[in-house]
Every structure is written in C-alpha cells, then in structure tokens.
Motif scaffolding. Structure first.
Motif, PDB file in Angstrom:
ATOM      1  N   HIS A   4      31.110  46.389  33.461  1.00 19.71           N
ATOM      2  CA  HIS A   4      31.676  45.463  34.443  1.00 19.71           C
ATOM      3  C   HIS A   4      32.925  44.769  33.953  1.00 19.71           C
ATOM      4  O   HIS A   4      33.540  44.013  34.688  1.00 19.71           O
ATOM      5  CB  HIS A   4      30.641  44.437  34.913  1.00 19.71           C
ATOM      6  N   TRP A  33      27.208  46.859  42.298  1.00 13.76           N
ATOM      7  CA  TRP A  33      27.853  45.778  43.048  1.00 13.76           C
ATOM      8  C   TRP A  33      26.913  45.319  44.150  1.00 13.76           C
ATOM      9  O   TRP A  33      26.081  46.072  44.639  1.00 13.76           O
ATOM     10  CB  TRP A  33      29.193  46.227  43.624  1.00 13.76           C
ATOM     11  N   TRP A  53      34.330  46.620  49.132  1.00 12.93           N
ATOM     12  CA  TRP A  53      33.627  46.138  47.939  1.00 12.93           C
ATOM     13  C   TRP A  53      33.322  47.279  46.972  1.00 12.93           C
ATOM     14  O   TRP A  53      33.434  47.126  45.761  1.00 12.93           O
ATOM     15  CB  TRP A  53      32.357  45.396  48.322  1.00 12.93           C
ATOM     16  N   ALA A  57      34.714  47.675  43.144  1.00 14.26           N
ATOM     17  CA  ALA A  57      33.838  47.954  42.002  1.00 14.26           C
ATOM     18  C   ALA A  57      34.336  49.184  41.238  1.00 14.26           C
ATOM     19  O   ALA A  57      34.369  49.190  40.001  1.00 14.26           O
ATOM     20  CB  ALA A  57      32.398  48.158  42.476  1.00 14.26           C
TER      21      ALA A  57
END
Length: 159
Positions: A4, A33, A53, A57
């Motif tokens: 991450h 995510w 989204w 990610a």
C-alpha cells in the motif's frame, strides 16, 4: 503480499521480491481497497466511482513498485492483484494454499488507530492457512515516527 505504499510495506515488498527470486516463485503483490465508509456506504455511490477507486488503488500499487524497487522487476514472474475488500481478509483469501507465503509489514500505527481499526497484520497471522512473515519496520522508519510524534507534542504544548 500486501502493498500500500508505507515504508514498512515497501520493505515487505523488497523482502518478498528477494524470496521470489531465491525460490523461483511468482510474486503476487496485492492491494486491497474499500470504498469510503465501507460496504454499507458503497451501495449509495454511483457505479463509476468503483472503477475510479480501483484505478487509484492500482496506481498506488504501481507507485509502490517505483518507490520501493525503482520499477516492476523484470526477472520474476508478477501477478499483481487489485481487490475490493478489507486488507486482512483479502490477503488471507489470496494466499489460501499451504505452500503459499504471505509477507506483510508490521503495523506502525499509533494506539488510537489500533484501537479503532483492525490490524491487517494481526488478522493475517491469526487466519492465514499458510506461512506468514511479518517484516519489521526499519530503524529509520521507527526513528522518523518518534520524531514526528515529538514534534506534534511540542506543537501541541505551544498552544
């Protein structure tokens, strides 16, 4: 392996890459995510936001390779995954065979964060059906965290 972008996550990525090289294995970097507010809020958002989204990610995963390794390795087979869901649960589901190896970084969050949110590392260690390696933060990362905390305390005392 969970990725991450935190310093400890990048350290875990480097460790996992070394392991994949040593054992001629495929490296499966995973980024999980979740929508803001979790799954209950997810239903209220327009569908196109899910794609945005997921793309964000994926970009964080690619940035982690750039920051941690100078780019994706070319000498190891890669199978990156971008998966919606809680990180710990996603990682345990991806590394679901006995001969898998799950590499995660040790959580460096503060006490308040740990009390409010589940620890991905703790979840993986408790629920994985394969070996789990927890990569400790570097001395530099620990020192920087302590220095940031000291600066915040000093700033707070000036108020």
């Amino acid at each position: 392996m969970g990725v991450h972008g935190s310093p400890t996550s990048l350290q875990a990525l480097r460790f996992a890459l070394g392991h994949a090289r040593a054992f001629d294995a495929t490296l499966i970097p995973v980024i999980a995510w979740e929508p803001p507010g979790g799954d209950s809020a997810y239903r209220r958002f327009p569908p196109f936001l899910s794609d945005a989204w997921a793309l964000e990610a994926e970009q964080r995963l690619l940035a982690a390779f750039d920051e941690g390794l100078g780019g994706p390795p070319t000498d190891v087979p890669l199978s990156p995954l971008v998966v919606r869901g809680p990180a710990g649960q996603v990682l345990v589901e991806v590394a679901d065979r006995e001969n898998d190896l799950l590499v995660v970084g040790k959580n460096q969050r503060g006490l308040l964060h740990r009390l409010s949110y589940r620890s991905t590392t703790t979840h993986c260690v408790a629920h994985a059906h394969c070996a789990v390696i927890v990569v400790q933060p570097s001395r530099l990362a620990v020192e920087l965290r302590h220095r940031r905390s000291a600066v915040r305390q000093w700033q707070h005392s000036l108020r």
